[in-house]
Design a protein around this motif. Structure first.
Motif, PDB file in Angstrom:
ATOM      1  N   ALA A  17       0.081  -5.634  14.356  1.00  0.00           N
ATOM      2  CA  ALA A  17       1.204  -5.375  13.728  1.00  0.00           C
ATOM      3  C   ALA A  17       2.322  -5.413  14.796  1.00  0.00           C
ATOM      4  O   ALA A  17       2.349  -5.482  15.965  1.00  0.00           O
ATOM      5  N   ALA A  18       3.758  -5.630  14.279  1.00  0.00           N
ATOM      6  CA  ALA A  18       4.878  -5.670  15.098  1.00  0.00           C
ATOM      7  C   ALA A  18       5.909  -4.872  14.453  1.00  0.00           C
ATOM      8  O   ALA A  18       6.067  -4.770  13.213  1.00  0.00           O
ATOM      9  N   GLY A  19       6.936  -4.265  15.065  1.00  0.00           N
ATOM     10  CA  GLY A  19       7.705  -3.246  14.882  1.00  0.00           C
ATOM     11  C   GLY A  19       9.049  -4.313  14.537  1.00  0.00           C
ATOM     12  O   GLY A  19       9.533  -5.114  15.104  1.00  0.00           O
ATOM     13  N   LEU A  20       9.532  -3.822  13.182  1.00  0.00           N
ATOM     14  CA  LEU A  20      10.757  -4.725  12.867  1.00  0.00           C
ATOM     15  C   LEU A  20      12.057  -4.322  13.812  1.00  0.00           C
ATOM     16  O   LEU A  20      12.662  -5.258  14.002  1.00  0.00           O
ATOM     17  N   GLU A  21      12.018  -2.994  14.016  1.00  0.00           N
ATOM     18  CA  GLU A  21      13.337  -2.730  14.749  1.00  0.00           C
ATOM     19  C   GLU A  21      13.356  -3.212  16.126  1.00  0.00           C
ATOM     20  O   GLU A  21      14.235  -3.790  16.599  1.00  0.00           O
ATOM     21  N   ARG A  22      12.257  -3.290  16.765  1.00  0.00           N
ATOM     22  CA  ARG A  22      12.237  -4.103  18.113  1.00  0.00           C
ATOM     23  C   ARG A  22      12.373  -5.483  18.076  1.00  0.00           C
ATOM     24  O   ARG A  22      13.160  -5.790  18.849  1.00  0.00           O
ATOM     25  N   GLY A  71       2.322  -5.700   9.377  1.00  0.00           N
ATOM     26  CA  GLY A  71       0.907  -5.726   9.646  1.00  0.00           C
ATOM     27  C   GLY A  71       0.149  -6.965   9.308  1.00  0.00           C
ATOM     28  O   GLY A  71       0.510  -7.456   8.224  1.00  0.00           O
ATOM     29  N   VAL A  72      -0.820  -7.337   9.923  1.00  0.00           N
ATOM     30  CA  VAL A  72      -1.719  -8.355   9.433  1.00  0.00           C
ATOM     31  C   VAL A  72      -3.202  -7.835   9.587  1.00  0.00           C
ATOM     32  O   VAL A  72      -3.558  -7.202  10.600  1.00  0.00           O
ATOM     33  N   GLU A  73      -4.036  -7.999   8.640  1.00  0.00           N
ATOM     34  CA  GLU A  73      -5.476  -7.765   8.792  1.00  0.00           C
ATOM     35  C   GLU A  73      -6.116  -9.043   8.130  1.00  0.00           C
ATOM     36  O   GLU A  73      -5.860  -9.549   7.066  1.00  0.00           O
ATOM     37  N   PRO A  83       0.661   6.923   9.575  1.00  0.00           N
ATOM     38  CA  PRO A  83       1.144   6.305  10.815  1.00  0.00           C
ATOM     39  C   PRO A  83       0.925   5.086  11.559  1.00  0.00           C
ATOM     40  O   PRO A  83       1.621   4.893  12.267  1.00  0.00           O
ATOM     41  N   GLU A  84       0.147   4.419  10.710  1.00  0.00           N
ATOM     42  CA  GLU A  84      -0.238   2.998  11.045  1.00  0.00           C
ATOM     43  C   GLU A  84      -0.797   2.408   9.998  1.00  0.00           C
ATOM     44  O   GLU A  84      -1.013   3.077   8.765  1.00  0.00           O
ATOM     45  N   GLY A  85      -1.025   1.144   9.781  1.00  0.00           N
ATOM     46  CA  GLY A  85      -1.239   0.426   8.594  1.00  0.00           C
ATOM     47  C   GLY A  85      -3.010  -0.092   8.501  1.00  0.00           C
ATOM     48  O   GLY A  85      -3.294  -0.252   7.174  1.00  0.00           O
ATOM     49  N   THR A  86      -3.709  -0.105   9.441  1.00  0.00           N
ATOM     50  CA  THR A  86      -4.836  -0.763   9.480  1.00  0.00           C
ATOM     51  C   THR A  86      -5.982   0.052   8.481  1.00  0.00           C
ATOM     52  O   THR A  86      -6.730  -0.464   7.719  1.00  0.00           O
ATOM     53  N   ALA A  87      -6.028   1.417   8.827  1.00  0.00           N
ATOM     54  CA  ALA A  87      -6.774   2.301   8.062  1.00  0.00           C
ATOM     55  C   ALA A  87      -6.502   2.146   6.708  1.00  0.00           C
ATOM     56  O   ALA A  87      -7.457   2.130   5.745  1.00  0.00           O
ATOM     57  N   GLY A  88      -5.345   2.102   6.205  1.00  0.00           N
ATOM     58  CA  GLY A  88      -4.999   2.024   4.664  1.00  0.00           C
ATOM     59  C   GLY A  88      -5.398   0.760   4.295  1.00  0.00           C
ATOM     60  O   GLY A  88      -5.853   0.544   3.113  1.00  0.00           O
ATOM     61  N   MET A 121       0.910  -1.214   0.016  1.00  0.00           N
ATOM     62  CA  MET A 121       0.045  -0.005   0.006  1.00  0.00           C
ATOM     63  C   MET A 121       0.767   1.331   0.270  1.00  0.00           C
ATOM     64  O   MET A 121       1.955   1.173   0.332  1.00  0.00           O
ATOM     65  N   PRO A 122       0.398   2.494  -0.523  1.00  0.00           N
ATOM     66  CA  PRO A 122       1.175   3.419  -0.367  1.00  0.00           C
ATOM     67  C   PRO A 122       1.455   4.282   0.940  1.00  0.00           C
ATOM     68  O   PRO A 122       0.836   3.986   1.909  1.00  0.00           O
ATOM     69  N   VAL A 123       2.595   4.842   0.842  1.00  0.00           N
ATOM     70  CA  VAL A 123       3.061   5.532   1.985  1.00  0.00           C
ATOM     71  C   VAL A 123       2.242   6.931   2.373  1.00  0.00           C
ATOM     72  O   VAL A 123       1.924   7.255   3.460  1.00  0.00           O
ATOM     73  N   LEU A 124       2.020   7.381   1.290  1.00  0.00           N
ATOM     74  CA  LEU A 124       1.070   8.658   1.418  1.00  0.00           C
ATOM     75  C   LEU A 124      -0.520   8.474   1.374  1.00  0.00           C
ATOM     76  O   LEU A 124      -1.104   7.518   0.396  1.00  0.00           O
TER      77      LEU A 124
END
Length: 412
Positions: A306-311, A130-132, A83-88, A44-47
């Protein structure tokens, strides 16, 4: 230009080869496990339009009111960095005309952006998986999502993680609980931090998640949502726990899990560690049955995480070698072309290969050592004439003459 001007923006950093290799380990585990549960990758797009997050995440949440990178572009469109993926994902699902396509199982990997105070495990640009799942009607789907999250982290081998679950109720039982909680908090408002006082009227359940010690001291006997569920929500939550028990997945009920976004209802969960300080959540999510309808679609039950890769990368061990498989050392000008051809054949056989470029043997072996290769293939005149290489195991120092066709098979 000075070196200071060339530094990256605070909280936004480069993913250099060593870190990216760890991210790739996380991504590979995700693709393997999610694929086994019949989930497909989407991109999905970043914008995205700002309105998408105002309507879904909530105008009064910290993400929208304080953290979102939003601006008006040259065409007058009000857009933001997601800022997050679910809404997109919901937008993409609706825009793709998939509302009658049955259950959709998606995952995505990419950057998210929030302008918050940088700290360990928390960045302004961060990589997220992210997973939906859309059309996920009941507790069976919740248990499967939780099982998939558990399997993903088990595949990574991340130790000492704890799964915590809660129920946030629904539109039938949450208003009554909210009234009880507001009454409780208002009686203690003079002993709560400024942020919590603001949240009493805007989003009182978020007060339960406050990390300030003085606030936590006032919340010891605060009313809990799990004790105020309607019959339907109580049955749902009980059945989720039965599903986890049937799968032998360890968990605990944590009535203080509230999640930071307005769209969550019923099942909410976090997987946490004590190895990252205050920012100990490595994976989190929950059910959001009303979000699709809020964004203009039909009433659709859904759940995700969702899970953060860096963490997650910070929790991985360093046991896996990350250097190339092999270096090719060419001794003399006469063998340069042959050595290039052998390196090409080894790459076609599936190995990662560094050609050391010729010159003295000492220089080439020093380069191979610096690259951290597992093997060195030495090629001189004798090897070229015989169709062999002198193969050296860099871990043991053992050397053997190997036919070029058999070199790839000796590196397993």
């Amino acid at each position: 230009m000075s070196a200071k001007k060339l530094q990256s923006i605070r909280g936004i950093h480069d993913g250099l080869p060593g870190e990216v290799a760890r991210w790739q380990r996380v991504e590979q585990a995700a693709r393997k496990v999610f694929g086994s549960y019949a989930f497909s990758e989407v991109r999905m797009p970043v914008l995205e339009p700002v309105e998408l997050f105002v309507r879904s995440v909530g105008e009064d949440t910290d993400i929208v009111s304080k953290e979102m990178y939003a601006f008006t572009d040259q065409g007058g469109d009000h857009i933001c960095l997601r800022p997050e993926g679910t809404a997109g994902a919901v937008r993409a699902w609706l825009q793709g005309g998939l509302t009658r396509a049955g259950a959709q199982r998606w995952y995505y990997i990419g950057p998210m952006f929030r302008r918050e105070r940088p700290q360990k495990g928390r960045l302004r640009q961060f990589q997220q998986i992210g997973v939906e799942m859309f059309s996920a009607p009941g507790p069976i789907e919740d248990a499967e999502i939780l099982a998939m999250a558990h399997a993903f982290l088990s595949e990574l081998g991340v130790p000492e993680l704890k799964m915590e679950i809660n129920s946030l109720g629904c539109n039938s039982c949450r208003p009554g609980y909210r009234d009880k909680l507001v009454t409780y908090l208002q009686a203690r408002a003079d002993r709560l931090c400024e942020t919590c006082v603001e949240r009493i009227t805007r989003n009182p359940m978020r007060v339960l998640d406050c990390k300030v010690a003085s606030c936590q001291a006032e919340l010891g006997d605060a009313p809990e949502m799990v004790a105020n569920l309607c019959d339907a929500c109580d049955r749902h939550f009980t059945d989720v726990q039965k599903g986890l028990d049937a799968l032998a997945i360890p968990y605990s009920v944590n009535p203080r899990i509230v999640r930071g976004l307005d769209y969550y209802n019923r099942t909410a969960f976090e997987i946490v560690t004590d190895k990252l300080g205050a920012q100990g959540t490595v994976l989190a999510g929950g059910r959001y049955d009303g979000l699709v309808e809020e964004l203009g679609g039909p009433a659709t039950p859904a759940i995700g995480f969702a899970a953060g890769l860096e963490r997650l990368a910070m929790l991985l061990d360093d046991d896996e070698a990350t250097g190339p498989d092999m270096a090719v050392v060419a001794l003399g000008e006469a063998v340069q072309g042959y050595a290039l051809a052998q390196a090409d054949l080894l790459r076609k056989a599936g190995l990662s290969v560094v050609h050391c470029g010729g010159g003295s043997a000492k220089r080439q072996f020093k380069m191979a050592d610096r690259e951290g290769v597992r093997f060195v293939a030495v090629i001189g005149d004798d090897e070229m004439q015989a169709g062999t290489v002198m193969l050296k195991n860099m871990a043991t120092g053992e050397q053997q003459s190997v036919a070029t066709a058999a070199v790839a098979g000796c590196t397993g």
